[in-house]
Write a protein that holds these residues in place. Structure first.
Motif, PDB file in Angstrom:
ATOM      1  N   GLY A   1      -1.041 -33.235 -34.827  1.00 18.48           N
ATOM      2  CA  GLY A   1      -2.452 -33.590 -34.752  1.00 18.48           C
ATOM      3  C   GLY A   1      -3.131 -32.952 -33.555  1.00 18.48           C
ATOM      4  O   GLY A   1      -4.249 -32.431 -33.656  1.00 18.48           O
ATOM      5  N   ALA A   2      -2.461 -32.987 -32.383  1.00 22.44           N
ATOM      6  CA  ALA A   2      -3.024 -32.371 -31.183  1.00 22.44           C
ATOM      7  C   ALA A   2      -3.143 -30.866 -31.349  1.00 22.44           C
ATOM      8  O   ALA A   2      -4.136 -30.254 -30.919  1.00 22.44           O
ATOM      9  CB  ALA A   2      -2.149 -32.703 -29.976  1.00 22.44           C
ATOM     10  N   ALA A   3      -2.146 -30.252 -31.982  1.00 22.76           N
ATOM     11  CA  ALA A   3      -2.185 -28.810 -32.208  1.00 22.76           C
ATOM     12  C   ALA A   3      -3.308 -28.431 -33.164  1.00 22.76           C
ATOM     13  O   ALA A   3      -3.998 -27.423 -32.977  1.00 22.76           O
ATOM     14  CB  ALA A   3      -0.839 -28.336 -32.757  1.00 22.76           C
TER      15      ALA A   3
ATOM     16  N   ALA B   1      -6.612 -28.564 -31.294  1.00 23.32           N
ATOM     17  CA  ALA B   1      -6.793 -27.385 -30.439  1.00 23.32           C
ATOM     18  C   ALA B   1      -7.203 -26.176 -31.269  1.00 23.32           C
ATOM     19  O   ALA B   1      -8.100 -25.411 -30.889  1.00 23.32           O
ATOM     20  CB  ALA B   1      -5.498 -27.095 -29.683  1.00 23.32           C
ATOM     21  N   LYS B   2      -6.558 -26.011 -32.415  1.00 27.75           N
ATOM     22  CA  LYS B   2      -6.876 -24.870 -33.277  1.00 27.75           C
ATOM     23  C   LYS B   2      -8.301 -24.965 -33.812  1.00 27.75           C
ATOM     24  O   LYS B   2      -9.037 -23.967 -33.838  1.00 27.75           O
ATOM     25  CB  LYS B   2      -5.879 -24.812 -34.437  1.00 27.75           C
ATOM     26  N   MET B   3      -8.727 -26.153 -34.227  1.00 31.88           N
ATOM     27  CA  MET B   3     -10.074 -26.334 -34.762  1.00 31.88           C
ATOM     28  C   MET B   3     -11.147 -26.113 -33.696  1.00 31.88           C
ATOM     29  O   MET B   3     -12.272 -25.701 -34.003  1.00 31.88           O
ATOM     30  CB  MET B   3     -10.205 -27.728 -35.376  1.00 31.88           C
ATOM     31  N   ARG B   4     -10.794 -26.352 -32.444  1.00 33.54           N
ATOM     32  CA  ARG B   4     -11.737 -26.154 -31.347  1.00 33.54           C
ATOM     33  C   ARG B   4     -11.709 -24.734 -30.796  1.00 33.54           C
ATOM     34  O   ARG B   4     -12.466 -24.396 -29.881  1.00 33.54           O
ATOM     35  CB  ARG B   4     -11.440 -27.153 -30.224  1.00 33.54           C
ATOM     36  N   GLY B   5     -10.823 -23.907 -31.339  1.00 31.81           N
ATOM     37  CA  GLY B   5     -10.746 -22.518 -30.897  1.00 31.81           C
ATOM     38  C   GLY B   5     -10.112 -22.349 -29.531  1.00 31.81           C
ATOM     39  O   GLY B   5     -10.351 -21.354 -28.842  1.00 31.81           O
ATOM     40  N   LYS B   6      -9.262 -23.299 -29.127  1.00 34.69           N
ATOM     41  CA  LYS B   6      -8.588 -23.244 -27.834  1.00 34.69           C
ATOM     42  C   LYS B   6      -7.181 -22.651 -27.991  1.00 34.69           C
ATOM     43  O   LYS B   6      -6.591 -22.713 -29.068  1.00 34.69           O
ATOM     44  CB  LYS B   6      -8.483 -24.643 -27.227  1.00 34.69           C
ATOM     45  N   ASP B   7      -6.657 -22.118 -26.909  1.00 33.14           N
ATOM     46  CA  ASP B   7      -5.282 -21.621 -26.954  1.00 33.14           C
ATOM     47  C   ASP B   7      -4.304 -22.650 -26.393  1.00 33.14           C
ATOM     48  O   ASP B   7      -3.228 -22.315 -25.902  1.00 33.14           O
ATOM     49  CB  ASP B   7      -5.150 -20.291 -26.208  1.00 33.14           C
ATOM     50  N   TRP B   8      -4.685 -23.914 -26.480  1.00 32.64           N
ATOM     51  CA  TRP B   8      -3.807 -24.991 -26.065  1.00 32.64           C
ATOM     52  C   TRP B   8      -2.678 -25.163 -27.085  1.00 32.64           C
ATOM     53  O   TRP B   8      -2.844 -24.858 -28.274  1.00 32.64           O
ATOM     54  CB  TRP B   8      -4.571 -26.311 -25.964  1.00 32.64           C
ATOM     55  N   ILE B   9      -1.560 -25.669 -26.634  1.00 31.55           N
ATOM     56  CA  ILE B   9      -0.453 -25.935 -27.549  1.00 31.55           C
ATOM     57  C   ILE B   9      -0.013 -27.389 -27.421  1.00 31.55           C
ATOM     58  O   ILE B   9      -0.426 -28.099 -26.500  1.00 31.55           O
ATOM     59  CB  ILE B   9       0.744 -25.001 -27.295  1.00 31.55           C
ATOM     60  N   ALA B  10       0.831 -27.807 -28.335  1.00 30.36           N
ATOM     61  CA  ALA B  10       1.430 -29.141 -28.284  1.00 30.36           C
ATOM     62  C   ALA B  10       2.942 -29.001 -28.364  1.00 30.36           C
ATOM     63  O   ALA B  10       3.457 -28.092 -29.025  1.00 30.36           O
ATOM     64  CB  ALA B  10       0.925 -30.010 -29.427  1.00 30.36           C
TER      65      ALA B  10
ATOM     66  N   LYS C   1      -0.070 -23.070 -39.700  1.00 30.53           N
ATOM     67  CA  LYS C   1       0.151 -22.210 -38.523  1.00 30.53           C
ATOM     68  C   LYS C   1      -0.354 -22.900 -37.251  1.00 30.53           C
ATOM     69  O   LYS C   1      -1.140 -22.345 -36.478  1.00 30.53           O
ATOM     70  CB  LYS C   1      -0.520 -20.850 -38.712  1.00 30.53           C
ATOM     71  N   LEU C   2       0.127 -24.103 -37.041  1.00 29.87           N
ATOM     72  CA  LEU C   2      -0.306 -24.879 -35.887  1.00 29.87           C
ATOM     73  C   LEU C   2       0.415 -24.430 -34.613  1.00 29.87           C
ATOM     74  O   LEU C   2       1.601 -24.081 -34.653  1.00 29.87           O
ATOM     75  CB  LEU C   2      -0.034 -26.370 -36.120  1.00 29.87           C
TER      76      LEU C   2
ATOM     77  N   ARG D   1      -0.729 -17.260 -29.147  1.00 25.49           N
ATOM     78  CA  ARG D   1      -1.304 -16.104 -29.847  1.00 25.49           C
ATOM     79  C   ARG D   1      -1.792 -16.457 -31.244  1.00 25.49           C
ATOM     80  O   ARG D   1      -2.327 -15.603 -31.957  1.00 25.49           O
ATOM     81  CB  ARG D   1      -0.275 -14.969 -29.942  1.00 25.49           C
ATOM     82  N   GLY D   2      -1.565 -17.700 -31.666  1.00 31.17           N
ATOM     83  CA  GLY D   2      -2.003 -18.113 -32.991  1.00 31.17           C
ATOM     84  C   GLY D   2      -1.033 -17.772 -34.090  1.00 31.17           C
ATOM     85  O   GLY D   2      -1.407 -17.760 -35.272  1.00 31.17           O
ATOM     86  N   GLU D   3       0.247 -17.554 -33.725  1.00 32.38           N
ATOM     87  CA  GLU D   3       1.242 -17.143 -34.711  1.00 32.38           C
ATOM     88  C   GLU D   3       2.047 -18.310 -35.268  1.00 32.38           C
ATOM     89  O   GLU D   3       2.977 -18.105 -36.050  1.00 32.38           O
ATOM     90  CB  GLU D   3       2.168 -16.089 -34.099  1.00 32.38           C
ATOM     91  N   GLY D   4       1.686 -19.525 -34.875  1.00 28.93           N
ATOM     92  CA  GLY D   4       2.305 -20.691 -35.491  1.00 28.93           C
ATOM     93  C   GLY D   4       3.431 -21.328 -34.712  1.00 28.93           C
ATOM     94  O   GLY D   4       3.706 -20.975 -33.559  1.00 28.93           O
TER      95      GLY D   4
END
Length: 335
Positions: A141-143, A146-155, A180-181, A242-245
């Motif tokens: 959920g946290a990941a 972050a993805k929906m907000r366009g952040k490079d944060w991870i969980a 691809k979370l 990098r958004g690779e999942g």
């Protein structure tokens, strides 16, 4: 990913801090729980002493926490397990707030209402739960957030090897891979799910192999070594940013205490813990630092003295803080 000087020294100090905290709470927890402090006829009073209830300690498993958390930022989310202290400390949770929470005091992370298995810090984005396998869905959920907000944060979701047989494990890995979370699943393989050996409960030798079923990388660290964990976690975390999942990381680690304090540990071979302690990860990292010219006797003594003082201060704060007011019992709860 090669560990920097700063990361190496940080990991070493945090591992000592975690160990000092765990060994201190192990002693404090037993106060009032054994004869002659308890009612005649009882061998162990789980409700006695200044820290009642269960207690699960992570001494020996420090490399998993520091090797992963060395790469994290404040904005990254960490969800821990019922054995959460090493993760919390590595994520930056203040020792005073943790200790006060364990004593059930109003100055604790959750005003003393959660205890050691329910450490929550919204500022540092850390949480944990006593439910086996419960770390993975919230991390997804946290990941996703972050993805929906366009952040490079991870969980990061930490869990034990026993939790890899829970439905939440498979559901979470499937969802994370499908969407691809940016989430890292970290399996702490300490050999025992309470008292059951992994070989008696899990059909595959390594849970890291299960990653292939969900189309994500799976990595195995077979040694309880902070530098090896740091390297494997760094690659997975960079991939997530990098958004690779997602990725799955499994670390073979060791717990020196029982599943819980008071555990008779009859399921363990007699000399198992003594043998494991011969390969303690803290002296191992210290030896590496010394070979690299990053640590000497003076620096080590000063570091340990500083850690000891911080831990002692935290426990003094916990003991001396006030209990919550009875009239506040219904505050901070869901209606």
């Amino acid at each position: 990913m090669t560990a920097s000087k700063e990361h190496l020294l940080w990991m070493y100090e945090k591992m000592i801090e975690i160990r000092e905290f765990e060994e201190t709470i192990a002693k404090v927890y037993m106060e009032g729980k054994l004869p002659p402090h308890i009612q005649k006829g009882l061998a162990f009073d789980i409700g006695g002493g200044p820290v009642p209830g269960e207690m699960h300690l992570s001494a020996g498993q420090e490399p998993v926490a520091v090797g992963v958390c060395a790469h994290l930022r404040t904005e990254d989310t960490v969800v821990g397990t019922h054995r959460p202290h090493h993760f919390a400390i590595a994520k930056g949770i203040p020792l005073k707030l943790m200790a006060a929470e364990m004593f059930g005091k109003a100055t604790g992370l959750s005003q003393g209402k959660g205890g050691h298995m329910h450490l929550f810090d919204t500022e540092r984005k850390f949480s944990c739960s006593g439910i086996v396998g419960a770390s993975m869905p919230p991390a997804c959920g946290a990941a996703l957030a972050a993805k929906m907000r366009g952040k490079d944060w991870i969980a990061v979701a930490f869990f034990g090897e026993g939790a890899a047989n829970q439905g939440a494990f498979h559901e979470s890995l499937n969802l994370a891979a499908l969407w691809k979370l940016p989430v890292l699943f970290v399996c702490e393989d300490n050999k025992y799910g309470i008292s059951v050996e992994k070989s008696e409960a899990t059909a595959v030798p390594w849970n890291a192999d299960r990653a292939a079923a969900y189309g994500m990388p799976g990595a195995l660290v077979e040694e309880n070594d902070a530098i090896a964990v740091h390297e494997a976690a760094g690659a997975a975390i960079e991939r997530a940013r990098r958004g690779e999942g997602p990725s799955l990381l499994e670390v073979k680690t060791h717990r020196y205490f029982g599943h819980f304090q008071g555990d008779a540990e009859g399921y363990r071979p007699k000399d198992e813990v003594a043998e494991l302690r011969k390969h303690d990860p803290i002296p191992r990292l210290a030896a590496h630092l010394r070979r690299a010219g990053l640590l000497d006797d003076t620096a080590d003594t000063q570091l340990r003295a500083g850690v000891g003082a911080r831990v002692a201060e935290a426990f003094e704060h916990g003991r001396n803080s006030p209990y919550p007011k009875p009239e506040d019992a219904l505050l901070h709860v869901f209606a």
